[in-house]
Scaffold this motif. Structure first.
Motif, PDB file in Angstrom:
ATOM      1  N   GLU A  50     -35.545 -15.003   0.713  1.00 49.56           N
ATOM      2  CA  GLU A  50     -36.722 -15.352  -0.082  1.00 49.56           C
ATOM      3  C   GLU A  50     -37.913 -14.466   0.252  1.00 49.56           C
ATOM      4  O   GLU A  50     -38.750 -14.183  -0.623  1.00 49.56           O
ATOM      5  CB  GLU A  50     -37.059 -16.827   0.105  1.00 49.56           C
ATOM      6  CG  GLU A  50     -35.998 -17.747  -0.494  1.00 49.56           C
ATOM      7  CD  GLU A  50     -36.388 -19.205  -0.483  1.00 49.56           C
ATOM      8  OE1 GLU A  50     -37.514 -19.529  -0.027  1.00 49.56           O
ATOM      9  OE2 GLU A  50     -35.571 -20.032  -0.928  1.00 49.56           O
ATOM     10  N   ALA A  51     -37.990 -14.003   1.484  1.00 46.39           N
ATOM     11  CA  ALA A  51     -39.069 -13.092   1.859  1.00 46.39           C
ATOM     12  C   ALA A  51     -38.954 -11.770   1.107  1.00 46.39           C
ATOM     13  O   ALA A  51     -39.934 -11.017   1.014  1.00 46.39           O
ATOM     14  CB  ALA A  51     -39.048 -12.843   3.371  1.00 46.39           C
ATOM     15  N   ARG A  52     -37.776 -11.515   0.533  1.00 45.80           N
ATOM     16  CA  ARG A  52     -37.544 -10.275  -0.222  1.00 45.80           C
ATOM     17  C   ARG A  52     -37.354 -10.547  -1.710  1.00 45.80           C
ATOM     18  O   ARG A  52     -36.792  -9.718  -2.436  1.00 45.80           O
ATOM     19  CB  ARG A  52     -36.336  -9.542   0.378  1.00 45.80           C
ATOM     20  CG  ARG A  52     -36.671  -8.937   1.748  1.00 45.80           C
ATOM     21  CD  ARG A  52     -35.474  -8.812   2.654  1.00 45.80           C
ATOM     22  NE  ARG A  52     -35.908  -8.290   3.962  1.00 45.80           N
ATOM     23  CZ  ARG A  52     -36.430  -9.064   4.920  1.00 45.80           C
ATOM     24  NH1 ARG A  52     -36.601 -10.365   4.729  1.00 45.80           N
ATOM     25  NH2 ARG A  52     -36.804  -8.531   6.067  1.00 45.80           N
ATOM     26  N   GLY A  53     -37.793 -11.707  -2.153  1.00 46.25           N
ATOM     27  CA  GLY A  53     -37.768 -12.016  -3.574  1.00 46.25           C
ATOM     28  C   GLY A  53     -36.414 -12.400  -4.125  1.00 46.25           C
ATOM     29  O   GLY A  53     -36.181 -12.324  -5.336  1.00 46.25           O
ATOM     30  N   ILE A  54     -35.491 -12.821  -3.248  1.00 45.10           N
ATOM     31  CA  ILE A  54     -34.150 -13.236  -3.677  1.00 45.10           C
ATOM     32  C   ILE A  54     -34.004 -14.733  -3.407  1.00 45.10           C
ATOM     33  O   ILE A  54     -34.102 -15.170  -2.249  1.00 45.10           O
ATOM     34  CB  ILE A  54     -33.048 -12.450  -2.950  1.00 45.10           C
ATOM     35  CG1 ILE A  54     -33.187 -10.957  -3.253  1.00 45.10           C
ATOM     36  CG2 ILE A  54     -31.670 -12.958  -3.353  1.00 45.10           C
ATOM     37  CD1 ILE A  54     -32.210 -10.083  -2.472  1.00 45.10           C
ATOM     38  N   PHE A  55     -33.770 -15.501  -4.459  1.00 42.62           N
ATOM     39  CA  PHE A  55     -33.667 -16.953  -4.338  1.00 42.62           C
ATOM     40  C   PHE A  55     -32.225 -17.364  -4.648  1.00 42.62           C
ATOM     41  O   PHE A  55     -31.785 -17.314  -5.791  1.00 42.62           O
ATOM     42  CB  PHE A  55     -34.666 -17.631  -5.280  1.00 42.62           C
ATOM     43  CG  PHE A  55     -36.088 -17.361  -4.898  1.00 42.62           C
ATOM     44  CD1 PHE A  55     -36.804 -18.260  -4.112  1.00 42.62           C
ATOM     45  CD2 PHE A  55     -36.705 -16.173  -5.276  1.00 42.62           C
ATOM     46  CE1 PHE A  55     -38.104 -17.991  -3.727  1.00 42.62           C
ATOM     47  CE2 PHE A  55     -38.019 -15.897  -4.904  1.00 42.62           C
ATOM     48  CZ  PHE A  55     -38.715 -16.818  -4.117  1.00 42.62           C
ATOM     49  N   SER A  56     -31.515 -17.728  -3.599  1.00 42.73           N
ATOM     50  CA  SER A  56     -30.111 -18.088  -3.716  1.00 42.73           C
ATOM     51  C   SER A  56     -30.017 -19.587  -3.984  1.00 42.73           C
ATOM     52  O   SER A  56     -30.391 -20.414  -3.156  1.00 42.73           O
ATOM     53  CB  SER A  56     -29.379 -17.724  -2.415  1.00 42.73           C
ATOM     54  OG  SER A  56     -27.994 -17.917  -2.544  1.00 42.73           O
ATOM     55  N   ARG A  57     -29.495 -19.939  -5.159  1.00 45.51           N
ATOM     56  CA  ARG A  57     -29.447 -21.333  -5.577  1.00 45.51           C
ATOM     57  C   ARG A  57     -28.105 -21.637  -6.224  1.00 45.51           C
ATOM     58  O   ARG A  57     -27.362 -20.748  -6.603  1.00 45.51           O
ATOM     59  CB  ARG A  57     -30.579 -21.645  -6.570  1.00 45.51           C
ATOM     60  CG  ARG A  57     -31.986 -21.458  -6.015  1.00 45.51           C
ATOM     61  CD  ARG A  57     -32.318 -22.493  -4.942  1.00 45.51           C
ATOM     62  NE  ARG A  57     -33.694 -22.390  -4.488  1.00 45.51           N
ATOM     63  CZ  ARG A  57     -34.109 -21.641  -3.471  1.00 45.51           C
ATOM     64  NH1 ARG A  57     -33.215 -20.894  -2.801  1.00 45.51           N
ATOM     65  NH2 ARG A  57     -35.374 -21.624  -3.104  1.00 45.51           N
ATOM     66  N   GLY A  58     -27.809 -22.916  -6.376  1.00 44.49           N
ATOM     67  CA  GLY A  58     -26.571 -23.332  -7.015  1.00 44.49           C
ATOM     68  C   GLY A  58     -25.555 -23.823  -6.003  1.00 44.49           C
ATOM     69  O   GLY A  58     -25.805 -23.890  -4.796  1.00 44.49           O
ATOM     70  N   ARG A  59     -24.376 -24.175  -6.485  1.00 42.97           N
ATOM     71  CA  ARG A  59     -23.339 -24.786  -5.652  1.00 42.97           C
ATOM     72  C   ARG A  59     -23.011 -23.927  -4.432  1.00 42.97           C
ATOM     73  O   ARG A  59     -22.948 -24.426  -3.309  1.00 42.97           O
ATOM     74  CB  ARG A  59     -22.077 -25.022  -6.490  1.00 42.97           C
ATOM     75  CG  ARG A  59     -20.969 -25.796  -5.764  1.00 42.97           C
ATOM     76  CD  ARG A  59     -19.794 -26.047  -6.708  1.00 42.97           C
ATOM     77  NE  ARG A  59     -18.731 -26.831  -6.105  1.00 42.97           N
ATOM     78  CZ  ARG A  59     -18.660 -28.159  -6.105  1.00 42.97           C
ATOM     79  NH1 ARG A  59     -19.623 -28.866  -6.662  1.00 42.97           N
ATOM     80  NH2 ARG A  59     -17.642 -28.794  -5.562  1.00 42.97           N
TER      81      ARG A  59
END
Length: 485
Positions: free
Chosen positions: A397-406
């Motif tokens: 997230e500090a690098r603008g990547i938001f990992s979401r989902g199952r």
């Protein structure tokens, strides 16, 4: 869709598949049977999800009251097993009651569920040796394909009904039934197209923003560039990704990525799953919804009478199951529980016979089989999972990547289809509106009936979950209209 609602049009959704929906997609095979990737049902914790379903599906859905059972000792026990042990043979019922009393009076293997350090110890502390032996341990291994000692206890919440001594004794002595537990005891289901129809319509509404059949080869987190297998690239300001978190960190991210981060992500555990569809040319013999199978006489942990969810999932399109019905069976796989792909269909059919779901001679009425293997089926809530996520997610997230989902967030306890959809909605609300995400941080607590296990929105109604009379299996909404080509 949420971005469009907030007035944003500069976004692109990329999927390596040729269809929308991922593990929630559905397929209609050449024989005319529609299959889901697992036993999905449409129940929701969220007002947003409910309104979206209403908008996209209108009245083209069925409304089903759950009828779930456990098959063991050559008999059907109402779900949840631990609330209905009076249906067991007397010796087994005694073992379950005796173990429960010992466990909950501090005389068990583990003094209290608060002292449990993993799911295996939690089972022993809460349910005792009898319930653990006959159901909880064998069933959970069949589902997760991992020993329960490898799993944490935080995921349970709504998914495990905790039973107290008084309730257990009351149910046995007074012969009380305890059917209606759980958040999904009434559920919706699309009339046509399976679960995936909801997501297909969702994709249609934002078709101009979706690119299918594009496989990601690499993501440069520093340059914020995605490179695809065909050599094309896309730059981004913010990236929301639902690909498996371990694959993202190990194989996809390039640039200045610490080796320790790749190693931590690679330690996340998951199970694979085989979905086996069995189409049968006979009238459906049961009103059951889905069933659980803890015993070793069959390879599957769950079987769904999928054709009971809607009248339009078999070649019989007359508005019922007068000529055909379908069974969807689920088998888990991991390094701890290998599966022979070449034999899994035959072993499933034999298991259906052993479990009493196929009657003598009914094998000859099988007119269709369907097989789907999901490499990533269940994100295992391993003991070290939360520690791993606390390292990996903030770095991304500090690098603008938001990992979401199952498999993006890797939290099974918030990985139902409604949870997963809301993870995306809440991520957008956070990025655009500055709102706090709530779903990814839900902390579940074990409660007596599971109904208030977490603080979030609830549906306005719930079904009884009791056995339905024949002819009352499906309440079809606008069935006549849906039957039109």
């Amino acid at each position: 869709m949420r971005l469009k609602e907030l007035g944003h049009d500069n976004f692109l959704i990329v999927d390596r598949n040729s269809y929308i929906g991922g593990l929630a997609a559905s397929f209609t095979d050449e024989a005319g049977f529609t299959w889901d990737i697992g036993g999905h049902v449409m129940f929701s914790h969220y007002d947003y999800y409910d309104k979206l379903f209403d908008t996209l599906m209108g009245d083209e859905f069925s409304l089903n009251d759950r009828e779930s059972w456990v098959r063991m000792f050559d008999r059907w026990v109402p779900y949840p097993f631990q609330n209905n042990i009076r249906y067991l043979p007397k010796q087994a019922a005694y073992e379950c009651l005796s173990g429960l009393i010992k466990a909950q009076t501090g005389q068990g293997k583990v003094k209290s569920h608060k002292d449990a350090t993993n799911f295996g110890e939690f089972i022993d502390a809460v349910f005792g040796e009898g319930i653990a032996k006959h159901f909880m341990r064998p069933y959970n291994f069949k589902v997760w394909a991992h020993p329960p000692e490898m799993m944490n206890k935080q995921w349970i919440g709504e998914r495990v009904a905790v039973l107290d001594i008084d309730r257990a004794l009351k149910n046995v002595v007074l012969e009380s039934d305890d059917f209606g537990w759980g958040p999904n005891n009434r559920f919706k289901y699309p009339l046509k197209g399976g679960t995936g129809e909801f997501y297909r319509r969702m994709g249609e509404s934002i078709r101009e923003h979706i690119a299918l059949d594009r496989t990601v080869k690499s993501i440069d987190a520093g340059a914020k560039v995605v490179t695809f297998a065909d050599g094309t690239t896309e730059s981004y300001d913010v990236l929301i990704t639902a690909m498996p978190l371990d694959v993202l960190c190990k194989d996809i991210l390039t640039g200045d990525v610490p080796d320790t981060l790749r190693t931590r992500a690679s330690e996340l555990r998951h199970s694979s799953g085989y979905m086996i569809g069995i189409g049968i040319k006979r009238p459906c013999p049961s009103t059951k919804s889905w069933m659980y199978f803890p015993e070793s006489n069959c390879p599957f942990y769950r079987v769904t009478y999928l054709s009971n969810y809607s009248p339009y999932l078999t070649p019989d399109q007359s508005g019922g199951n007068a000529t055909h019905y379908s069974l969807l069976c689920e088998v888990s796989e991991s390094e701890h529980k290998p599966v022979d792909k070449d034999r899994v269909i035959e072993e499933t059919i034999t298991g259906l016979e052993n479990a009493g779901l196929l009657e003598p001679g009914e094998r000859d009425d099988i007119c269709d089989t369907w097989l789907y293997r999901a490499e990533y089926a269940y994100p295992t809530p391993a003991v070290d999972r939360d520690a791993i996520l606390s390292d990996v997610i903030p770095w991304l997230e500090a690098r603008g990547i938001f990992s979401r989902g199952r498999f993006g967030m890797w939290k099974y306890e918030v990985a139902n289809t409604d949870h997963t959809l809301m993870q995306g909605v809440e991520a957008v609300n956070r990025l655009v509106e500055g709102e706090t995400e709530t779903t990814i941080g839900i902390v579940y607590a074990a409660t007596e009936d599971g109904r208030e296990a977490a603080v979030h929105e609830r549906p306005a109604h719930a079904g009884s979950g009791e056995k339905r009379l024949a002819g009352q299996a499906v309440e079809a909404k606008n069935a006549a209209a849906a039957a039109k080509p």
